[in-house]
Design an enzyme around this catalytic site. Structure first.
Site, PDB file in Angstrom:
ATOM      1  N   TYR A  70     -13.276  -5.804  -7.234  1.00 25.83           N
ATOM      2  CA  TYR A  70     -12.594  -4.733  -7.972  1.00 25.83           C
ATOM      3  C   TYR A  70     -13.170  -4.619  -9.388  1.00 25.83           C
ATOM      4  CZ  TYR A  70      -8.583  -2.066  -9.833  1.00 25.83           C
ATOM      5  OH  TYR A  70      -7.774  -1.112 -10.400  1.00 25.83           O
ATOM      6  N   GLN A  80       1.914 -15.565 -19.695  1.00 23.98           N
ATOM      7  CA  GLN A  80       0.848 -14.557 -19.699  1.00 23.98           C
ATOM      8  C   GLN A  80       1.480 -13.206 -20.067  1.00 23.98           C
ATOM      9  OE1 GLN A  80       2.102 -16.107 -17.026  1.00 23.98           O
ATOM     10  NE2 GLN A  80       1.618 -15.157 -15.080  1.00 23.98           N
ATOM     11  N   THR A  81       0.731 -12.400 -20.833  1.00 20.47           N
ATOM     12  CA  THR A  81       1.320 -11.137 -21.297  1.00 20.47           C
ATOM     13  C   THR A  81       0.703  -9.941 -20.564  1.00 20.47           C
ATOM     14  OG1 THR A  81      -0.311 -10.834 -23.059  1.00 20.47           O
ATOM     15  CG2 THR A  81       1.711 -12.075 -23.613  1.00 20.47           C
TER      16      THR A  81
HETATM   17  P1  NAD Z   1      -2.919   2.984  -4.799  1.00 17.03           P
HETATM   18  O1  NAD Z   1      -3.437   1.883  -3.945  1.00 17.03           O
HETATM   19  O2  NAD Z   1      -1.472   3.330  -4.714  1.00 17.03           O
HETATM   20  O3  NAD Z   1      -3.748   4.311  -4.569  1.00 17.03           O
HETATM   21  C1  NAD Z   1      -5.111   4.315  -4.229  1.00 17.03           C
HETATM   22  C2  NAD Z   1      -5.334   5.421  -3.207  1.00 17.03           C
HETATM   23  O4  NAD Z   1      -6.723   5.475  -2.894  1.00 17.03           O
HETATM   24  C3  NAD Z   1      -4.587   5.162  -1.903  1.00 17.03           C
HETATM   25  O5  NAD Z   1      -3.919   6.331  -1.499  1.00 17.03           O
HETATM   26  C4  NAD Z   1      -5.700   4.780  -0.917  1.00 17.03           C
HETATM   27  O6  NAD Z   1      -5.385   5.099   0.418  1.00 17.03           O
HETATM   28  C5  NAD Z   1      -6.870   5.563  -1.474  1.00 17.03           C
HETATM   29  N1  NAD Z   1      -8.186   4.983  -1.148  1.00 17.03           N
HETATM   30  C6  NAD Z   1      -8.605   3.703  -1.338  1.00 17.03           C
HETATM   31  N2  NAD Z   1      -9.877   3.558  -0.942  1.00 17.03           N
HETATM   32  C7  NAD Z   1     -10.291   4.779  -0.489  1.00 17.03           C
HETATM   33  C8  NAD Z   1     -11.511   5.277   0.039  1.00 17.03           C
HETATM   34  N3  NAD Z   1     -12.588   4.490   0.208  1.00 17.03           N
HETATM   35  N4  NAD Z   1     -11.571   6.597   0.375  1.00 17.03           N
HETATM   36  C9  NAD Z   1     -10.493   7.411   0.227  1.00 17.03           C
HETATM   37  N5  NAD Z   1      -9.310   6.987  -0.262  1.00 17.03           N
HETATM   38  C10 NAD Z   1      -9.209   5.682  -0.615  1.00 17.03           C
HETATM   39  O7  NAD Z   1      -3.305   2.616  -6.318  1.00 17.03           O
HETATM   40  P2  NAD Z   1      -2.872   3.311  -7.684  1.00 17.03           P
HETATM   41  O8  NAD Z   1      -2.058   2.347  -8.440  1.00 17.03           O
HETATM   42  O9  NAD Z   1      -2.346   4.683  -7.440  1.00 17.03           O
HETATM   43  O10 NAD Z   1      -4.297   3.395  -8.407  1.00 17.03           O
HETATM   44  C11 NAD Z   1      -5.059   4.598  -8.398  1.00 17.03           C
HETATM   45  C12 NAD Z   1      -6.336   4.378  -9.188  1.00 17.03           C
HETATM   46  O11 NAD Z   1      -6.031   3.999 -10.528  1.00 17.03           O
HETATM   47  C13 NAD Z   1      -7.228   3.285  -8.594  1.00 17.03           C
HETATM   48  O12 NAD Z   1      -8.569   3.689  -8.694  1.00 17.03           O
HETATM   49  C14 NAD Z   1      -6.976   2.107  -9.516  1.00 17.03           C
HETATM   50  O13 NAD Z   1      -8.103   1.275  -9.595  1.00 17.03           O
HETATM   51  C15 NAD Z   1      -6.691   2.788 -10.852  1.00 17.03           C
HETATM   52  N6  NAD Z   1      -5.851   1.934 -11.698  1.00 17.03           N
HETATM   53  C16 NAD Z   1      -4.519   1.756 -11.430  1.00 17.03           C
HETATM   54  C17 NAD Z   1      -3.758   0.931 -12.237  1.00 17.03           C
HETATM   55  C18 NAD Z   1      -2.273   0.725 -12.011  1.00 17.03           C
HETATM   56  O14 NAD Z   1      -1.643  -0.027 -12.770  1.00 17.03           O
HETATM   57  N7  NAD Z   1      -1.662   1.340 -11.018  1.00 17.03           N
HETATM   58  C19 NAD Z   1      -4.353   0.269 -13.322  1.00 17.03           C
HETATM   59  C20 NAD Z   1      -5.717   0.458 -13.528  1.00 17.03           C
HETATM   60  C21 NAD Z   1      -6.457   1.308 -12.728  1.00 17.03           C
END
Ligand code: NAD
Length: 319
Positions: free
Chosen positions: A147, A211-212
């Site tokens: 990741y 941890q924060t």
């Molecule tokens: P989530 O897992 O709920 O959503 C991710 C979505 O992407 C899911 O619907 C999944 O089915 C889809 N997906 C994954 N791999 C795929 C692929 N190869 N092709 C098509 N679809 C695919 O996660 P989230 O919390 O909604 O996060 C969304 C984005 O934001 C991610 O890229 C994540 O890295 C980033 N992000 C989220 C957070 C957080 O705190 N939620 C923090 C930092 C970054």
């Protein structure tokens, strides 16, 4: 009235993506949600599934995609350690090959493209708060690297496409975000603690709980990323988006117990490998360039999230 755009949201059936689709539809856009459903759910799309301006396409972004589009938000990637470590090779490829496919699409269709990067690019940081200049402290070969390094390499690709082809890119580093539509069983701290507190089960904290983290409510995050998409094309980022109120995990657990009126106790388990010890965004860039700031207090956001999880738990018991 804003101009109607054709907007692609990859990962639109996930937690953040579903809120983003709703907001983009509310603004009058035509929204195409591309998702493989690896961690997302059709249930998250139900409130707007029948909107004539909404289209769902089941597709893995590792494969090429062809469509005429004005803007792309690339959110496709599992976000919880439990989910992204299940198939770590696919996680890396989603970030690297998936980003390449979407950057190619952006070039062909002359679209602006925003990458949902992450605070995980800073790894286990040695400075606090983390600003965008900080280069990070990531374990290249650890279990989280699929990741962290995947997201770092994706950022590299975005900037190389800009330098080489002039692609109109935006990179946002998202810090911990929470709210309705998160999966309850994917091991993220917020949902795990609330679910267990509502069930009066022990709250398990990995490590000593000192941890924060800093937690951003979903509506603030969506505003931040749409503001970034709308900003001047000379501002590519990377820009941190999050909430800078830093709390310990112990404090979070105690607050959740209080807000849930729960009888749960806190128990500590072994720390998780490479779990960052501190995490707080420096938000000066987002404040100064986008004029954006998180508005939702922790207790307000927690109350909305608790209500949502309570509703999901009651509905699943009825089934
Ligand atoms: P989530 O897992 O709920 O959503 C991710 C979505 O992407 C899911 O619907 C999944 O089915 C889809 N997906 C994954 N791999 C795929 C692929 N190869 N092709 C098509 N679809 C695919 O996660 P989230 O919390 O909604 O996060 C969304 C984005 O934001 C991610 O890229 C994540 O890295 C980033 N992000 C989220 C957070 C957080 O705190 N939620 C923090 C930092 C970054």
């Amino acid at each position: 009235m804003e101009e109607r755009k054709r907007v692609l949201v990859t990962g639109g059936a996930g937690f953040i993506g579903s809120h983003l689709c709703q907001t983009l539809l509310n603004k009058g856009n035509e929204v195409f949600c591309v998702d493989s459903l690896i961690t997302g759910s059709i249930n998250n799309l139900l409130p707007f599934r029948d909107n004539p301006r909404f289209t769902f396409i089941e597709h893995d972004i590792i494969n090429p995609l062809s469509m005429e589009i004005d803007e792309i938000y690339n959110l496709a990637c599992p976000a919880s350690p439990y989910q992204y470590q299940k198939d770590p090779i696919h996680t890396t490829l989603t970030n690297v090959i998936g980003s390449k496919q979407l950057l190619e699409l952006a070039g062909k269709t002359n679209a602006r493209i925003l990458q949902a990067s992450t605070s995980e690019v800073y790894g286990d940081p040695t400075v606090n708060p983390q600003d965008e200049q900080y280069k990070g402290n990531v374990n290249i070969i650890g279990p989280r690297a699929c990741y962290d390094e995947g997201k770092r390499c994706a950022e590299t690709l975005y900037f190389d496409y800009r330098r080489k082809y002039g692609t109109n890119i935006k990179v946002v580093r998202i810090f911990n975000t929470y709210g309705p539509n998160m999966q309850l069983n994917d091991g993220r701290v917020m949902t795990s603690l609330i679910t267990r507190a509502l069930n009066n089960e022990d709250l398990i904290i990995y490590g000593n709980g000192l941890q924060t983290r800093s937690f951003c409510y979903i509506s603030d995050l969506v505003e931040g990323i749409t503001d970034m998409m709308a900003s001047d094309s000379s501002f590519t980022g990377p820009v941190n988006i999050g909430n800078d109120e830093e709390i310990t995990i112990n404090f979070l657990a105690e607050l959740i117990i209080k807000l849930c009126n729960s009888q749960s106790c806190i128990v500590h388990a072994d720390p998780m490998e490479d779990d960052p010890k501190m995490r707080r965004p420096d938000l000066h860039l987002a404040n100064n360039i986008l004029g954006w700031k998180a508005k939702t207090s922790l207790s307000e956001g927690l109350n909305h999230t608790i209500q949502y999880i309570e509703h999901v738990l009651i509905s699943s018991k009825k089934q």
